[in-house]
Design a protein around this motif. Structure first.
Motif, short mmCIF file in Angstrom:
data_model
loop_
_atom_site.label_atom_id
_atom_site.label_comp_id
_atom_site.label_asym_id
_atom_site.label_seq_id
_atom_site.Cartn_x
_atom_site.Cartn_y
_atom_site.Cartn_z
N GLU A 71 -7.57 9.80 35.18
CA GLU A 71 -7.18 9.96 33.50
C GLU A 71 -7.21 11.77 33.68
N ASP A 72 -8.10 12.41 34.34
CA ASP A 72 -7.97 13.85 33.84
C ASP A 72 -6.54 14.45 34.54
N GLU A 96 -3.76 13.47 31.85
CA GLU A 96 -3.90 14.45 30.59
C GLU A 96 -3.42 15.47 31.03
N ASP A 97 -3.87 16.12 32.18
CA ASP A 97 -3.39 17.65 32.86
C ASP A 97 -1.68 17.70 32.67
N LEU A 140 0.13 15.60 31.17
CA LEU A 140 0.98 15.65 29.69
C LEU A 140 0.77 16.85 29.23
N SER A 141 -0.35 17.63 29.17
CA SER A 141 -0.53 18.96 28.60
C SER A 141 0.54 19.95 29.04
#
Length: 221
Positions: free
Chosen positions: A203-204, A207-208, A210-211
């Motif tokens: 998940e990390d 998210e990274d 996506l950012s």
């Protein structure tokens, strides 16, 4: 009988015998080539004998011409000494020798004609032999290619191959069944602690990513 007529009779006789025995065509062609090679050796031997006979006959003719000239000289000598009887006898010997030489020269012409025919036959036979060997080589190459293709087709249509493939498919189905049994042990099982941490790490990462994607899109505006 000419060499080609004799060769034709020999080959036809042998081929007929081989066909009666159901011999394969390749063996028959090898026989034809062998007969042609044997005949070529025989013709060349005949030519060598004819050449030897021609040379021997020519030497005798040359010797007899010398004797004819000698009797001519003796006849002239006898006349110069007023010995007409001796001159007549010498001319008679000369005449007999000339008749013999004429017969020998006719024989020599026959030998030369025979030698010319042998040379022509040898050239024709050699040409036919070269052609037969070339065609035999081409036929053998084609035969090997066709035989290879035939063996491949026979293997493709061999029922044993189909049976082996069927057994192979059966083994594959058993392997798939075993894999299914292995995977079934994971169905409904609670995730382990390691599984939970692996999920958090995934998940990390997402998210990274996506950012970073949002940042790039905002910079373009």
């Amino acid at each position: 009988m000419g060499i080609f007529s004799r060769l034709h009779d020999i080959i036809n006789s042998n081929i007929t015998a081989m066909l009666d025995k159901a011999e394969n065509p390749e063996k028959i062609i090898r026989l034809v080539i062998q007969e042609m090679e044997d005949t070529l050796v025989e013709v060349r031997s005949d030519a060598a004998r004819t050449i030897a006979e021609k040379k021997k006959l020519q030497r005798h003719i040359d010797i007899m011409h010398a004797e004819i000239n000698e009797w001519q000289r003796k006849a002239e000598l006898a006349l110069s000494k007023e010995r007409e009887d001796l001159a007549r006898a010498a001319l008679k010997e000369k005449h007999n020798l000339e008749n013999t030489v004429n017969s020998m020269e006719i024989e020599l012409e026959a030998l030369e004609s025979q030698l010319l025919q042998l040379n022509q036959d040898t050239a024709q036979l050699q040409k036919k032999l070269d052609d037969a060997k070339a065609r035999h080589k081409t036929m053998m190459m084609k035969h090997n290619t066709v035989s290879g293709r035939l063996r491949t087709r026979e293997k493709l249509h061999d029922s044993r191959l189909d049976d082996a493939l069927a057994r192979f498919e059966t083994v594959e189905q058993k392997m798939e069944h075993m894999e299914g049994r292995v995977e079934s042990f994971d169905v409904g099982r609670d995730p382990t602690l390691e599984d939970k941490f692996a999920e958090l790490e995934a998940e990390d990462i997402i998210e990274d990513e996506l950012s970073k994607l949002k940042s790039r899109l905002s910079e373009k505006k």
